[in-house]
Enzyme design. Structure first.
Site, PDB file in Angstrom:
ATOM      1  N   HIS A 186      10.053   4.100  -5.341  1.00  0.00           N
ATOM      2  CA  HIS A 186       9.768   3.078  -4.319  1.00  0.00           C
ATOM      3  C   HIS A 186       8.785   3.665  -3.308  1.00  0.00           C
ATOM      4  O   HIS A 186       8.826   4.861  -3.002  1.00  0.00           O
ATOM      5  CB  HIS A 186      11.076   2.666  -3.630  1.00  0.00           C
ATOM      6  CG  HIS A 186      10.915   1.446  -2.776  1.00  0.00           C
ATOM      7  ND1 HIS A 186      10.315   1.493  -1.539  1.00  0.00           N
ATOM      8  CD2 HIS A 186      11.237   0.162  -2.992  1.00  0.00           C
ATOM      9  CE1 HIS A 186      10.299   0.265  -1.024  1.00  0.00           C
ATOM     10  NE2 HIS A 186      10.851  -0.562  -1.888  1.00  0.00           N
ATOM     11  N   GLU A 213       4.710  -3.589  -6.139  1.00  0.00           N
ATOM     12  CA  GLU A 213       5.060  -3.777  -4.736  1.00  0.00           C
ATOM     13  C   GLU A 213       3.885  -3.391  -3.836  1.00  0.00           C
ATOM     14  O   GLU A 213       3.736  -2.222  -3.466  1.00  0.00           O
ATOM     15  CB  GLU A 213       6.272  -2.909  -4.400  1.00  0.00           C
ATOM     16  CG  GLU A 213       7.527  -3.317  -5.159  1.00  0.00           C
ATOM     17  CD  GLU A 213       8.745  -3.212  -4.284  1.00  0.00           C
ATOM     18  OE1 GLU A 213       9.466  -4.206  -4.165  1.00  0.00           O
ATOM     19  OE2 GLU A 213       8.961  -2.149  -3.689  1.00  0.00           O
TER      20      GLU A 213
END
Ligand code: PGA
Length: 233
Positions: free
Chosen positions: A102, A159
């Site tokens: 992430h 993302e």
């Protein structure tokens, strides 16, 4: 494919808050007729509570469609790695997915492509599907760091940094070329979009991606339920 919807709680919630959320969610889930795969990725400290809740309170409804995810995983096997979450630590929980790489891990914890690749290794060794997060700048370089035969065993979450937590989701027209780039680099993998997904905008993406990684808007059980409803069948 059926949508894959992952709630990423990040480092929010204590046990009491999580259980209150689950009570609301369970009431919805017991009547849910859709096909979506739904994954809750709580802080690691709450995995046991959620696992217990799933088994005791929702086990009978749609088994297999609801599972746990971890937000991160150790790049090492179990051993002397203080603070790390190894696959052995989570072996008894119903964890099917591990978010790895992430952008918050890369930014605040300085994670590298190589470490993310080792996390992919660890996850796959345990039968857990890695959800590799990428932004447009490093789709190719992250894919290159992962063993070729492992690429198609991953889910990839696109993302865009500026969309995460900003309340401004990326327009679909900008998402499309990145989806193509991910396919070129990783092969035939499910691709998720993440970045300010809400019940208001989720339907815009359903033709282009296979699911969603949702942060802020997954913290409210009712909003998460709306997202599940709007995301598809
Ligand atoms: P957000 O976070 O939904 O709050 O933008 C998404 C993510 O970081 O996974």
């Amino acid at each position: 494919m059926t949508p894959l919807l992952i709630a990423n709680w990040k480092s929010h919630k204590n046990e009491a808050q999580a259980l209150a959320w689950l009570e609301i969610f369970a009431a919805f889930w017991s009547k849910y007729q859709g096909q979506s795969q739904v994954v809750i990725a709580p802080p690691a400290s709450l995995l046991g509570s959620l696992d217990w809740f799933f088994r005791e309170k929702i086990a009978s409804t749609l088994p297999g469609q609801l599972s746990l995810g971890v937000q991160d995983l150790s790049p090492f096997p179990s051993g002397a790695y203080t603070g790390a979450l190894s696959i052995e630590n989570i072996a008894n929980f119903q964890v099917k997915y591990a978010i790895v790489g992430h952008s918050e891990r890369r930014r605040y914890f300085h994670e590298t492509h190589a470490e993310v690749a080792n996390k992919v290794d660890q996850a796959l060794a345990a039968g857990i599907t890695p959800v590799v997060c990428v932004d447009v700048d490093y789709v190719e370089s992250q894919a290159a760091a992962i063993a070729r035969d492992q690429l198609e065993k991953c889910v990839v979450a696109y993302e865009p940094l500026e969309a995460i937590g900003s309340g401004v989701n990326q327009p679909i027209i900008e998402v499309k070329p990145v989806v193509s780039a991910i396919k070129a680099a990783f092969g035939k993998v499910p691709i998720l979009y993440g970045g300010s997904v809400s019940s208001q905008n989720v339907a815009e993406y359903t033709d282009v991606v296979d699911g969603f990684l949702v942060g802020s808007k997954s913290l409210d059980a009712q909003e998460w339920i709306e997202i599940i409803k709007k995301a598809g069948n």
